[in-house]
Design a protein around this motif. Structure first.
Motif, PDB file in Angstrom:
ATOM      1  N   UNK A  62      36.358  76.673  16.701  1.00  0.00           N
ATOM      2  CA  UNK A  62      35.665  77.944  16.862  1.00  0.00           C
ATOM      3  C   UNK A  62      36.404  78.794  17.885  1.00  0.00           C
ATOM      4  N   UNK A  63      36.398  80.094  17.652  1.00  0.00           N
ATOM      5  CA  UNK A  63      36.914  81.064  18.613  1.00  0.00           C
ATOM      6  C   UNK A  63      35.812  82.064  18.910  1.00  0.00           C
ATOM      7  N   UNK A  64      35.638  82.368  20.194  1.00  0.00           N
ATOM      8  CA  UNK A  64      34.603  83.304  20.620  1.00  0.00           C
ATOM      9  C   UNK A  64      35.236  84.450  21.399  1.00  0.00           C
ATOM     10  N   UNK A  65      34.746  85.657  21.155  1.00  0.00           N
ATOM     11  CA  UNK A  65      35.134  86.809  21.950  1.00  0.00           C
ATOM     12  C   UNK A  65      33.895  87.354  22.651  1.00  0.00           C
ATOM     13  N   UNK A  66      34.104  88.060  23.740  1.00  0.00           N
ATOM     14  CA  UNK A  66      33.009  88.710  24.457  1.00  0.00           C
ATOM     15  C   UNK A  66      33.355  90.170  24.670  1.00  0.00           C
TER      16      UNK A  66
END
Length: 329
Positions: A74-78
């Protein structure tokens, strides 16, 4: 070469140039113990690689930071939440699908912070995220927080699902980043009344359990990163993200619509800048604001240092771009 030569001139001349290679030295910070030695990512002298370009996130605001959970792919951005004031601390987290890097989920965080940096921590099949929380009047979080990512949900800073920490009780602000390869968390904090941030690394499990005892290092953000130019200490640099791999801290600075995006490596055992590299990655992007850093080691065992840019000519329709370095020295 003349030390007063501008970074813009250096970039135009060489498409990206490491000032460390020119023999320019920088002052060291203060450390307390010792981080185990490791190799260091080479910033200059080799090409950057694309992970992806021009990806839409759940909101059209500028990507502030990102983090990988390689275990669960998984990759998460904010980013700041669309429609909220920039000082609110309201954030949007977007989950991107592994390998296609397209948005597949999101959650909202109300009253958290600015997300200069975030961290991801795998726990079984779940991902726990680290962000700043308890936004001050400027929208920056006073403390780190940890919570389980849950698609489609909204969390408030006071939610029981959010665990908050206070690594440095006298600090005004905290952010954090994770080094999953070495199971470490890096805290960036602003001592009350100082105006200059500091960094301290901690064991990730200990930090999760609230143990922020004596860190192996605790050092001031180097002046070369704090300020834009050595001969003009009145101009502040624009700090855009950080991460760590082993012994070394990595930082990203720069502004939108300019060519001053710069990568930095810092020895956490001395607090000294090891390399400064004016990167030309993504030079054809519109807007091109440097935003966010992260590391992970691929399934094939290759460590990678990632850094991002926001792009897009229209406010409210910004896109995300991520590049990486993969040579260790």
């Amino acid at each position: 070469m003349n030390e007063a030569l501008s970074r813009r001139a250096l970039l135009r001349a060489g498409g990206g140039l490491s000032l460390a290679a020119l023999g320019l030295g920088y002052g060291a910070g203060t450390v307390s113990a010792a981080v185990p030695t490791s190799k260091r990512f080479q910033l200059g002298g080799q090409a950057s690689h694309d992970l992806y370009r021009n990806r839409e996130l759940y909101n059209g605001t500028v990507m502030q930071s990102f983090a990988f959970d390689r275990t669960n792919q998984r990759l998460f951005t904010a980013q700041l939440r669309e429609g909220s004031p920039g000082t609110s601390g309201d954030l949007c987290v977007t989950e991107l699908a592994w390998s296609t890097w397209t948005a597949i989920g999101h959650m909202y965080l109300t009253g958290f912070g600015h997300a200069v940096s975030i961290g991801a921590q795998s726990v079984g099949t779940s991902t726990y995220l680290w962000t700043d929380v308890d936004a001050d009047a400027a929208g920056y979080g006073r403390r780190p927080a940890r919570f389980k990512y849950s698609d489609g949900t909204t969390l408030t800073a006071s939610s029981p699902a959010v665990t908050t920490y206070t690594p440095k009780p006298s600090a005004d602000r905290h952010t954090c980043a994770t080094d999953p390869t070495h199971h470490r968390m890096i805290v960036r904090y602003l001592p009350a009344g100082s105006g200059i941030h500091r960094f301290a690394p901690y064991d990730l499990t200990a930090a999760t359990n609230g143990d922020f005892g004596q860190p192996p290092a605790d050092f001031r953000q180097p002046d070369r990163i704090t300020y834009l130019d050595p001969d003009d200490t009145t101009v502040r640099n624009s700090f855009q993200g950080y991460t760590a791999y082993g012994q070394y801290l990595y930082c990203l600075t720069g502004h939108s619509d300019t060519d001053d995006a710069t990568l930095w490596s810092v020895d956490m055992n001395t607090g000294a800048v090891m390399e400064e590299f004016l990167t030309g990655a993504g030079s054809t992007l519109t807007f091109r604001e440097p935003e966010g850093m992260a590391v992970h080691t691929t399934a094939g065992g290759e460590p990678r240092l990632f850094f991002g840019f926001a792009s897009g000519s229209t406010p409210g329709e910004r896109l995300a771009n991520v590049f990486y370095k993969n040579v260790l020295v």
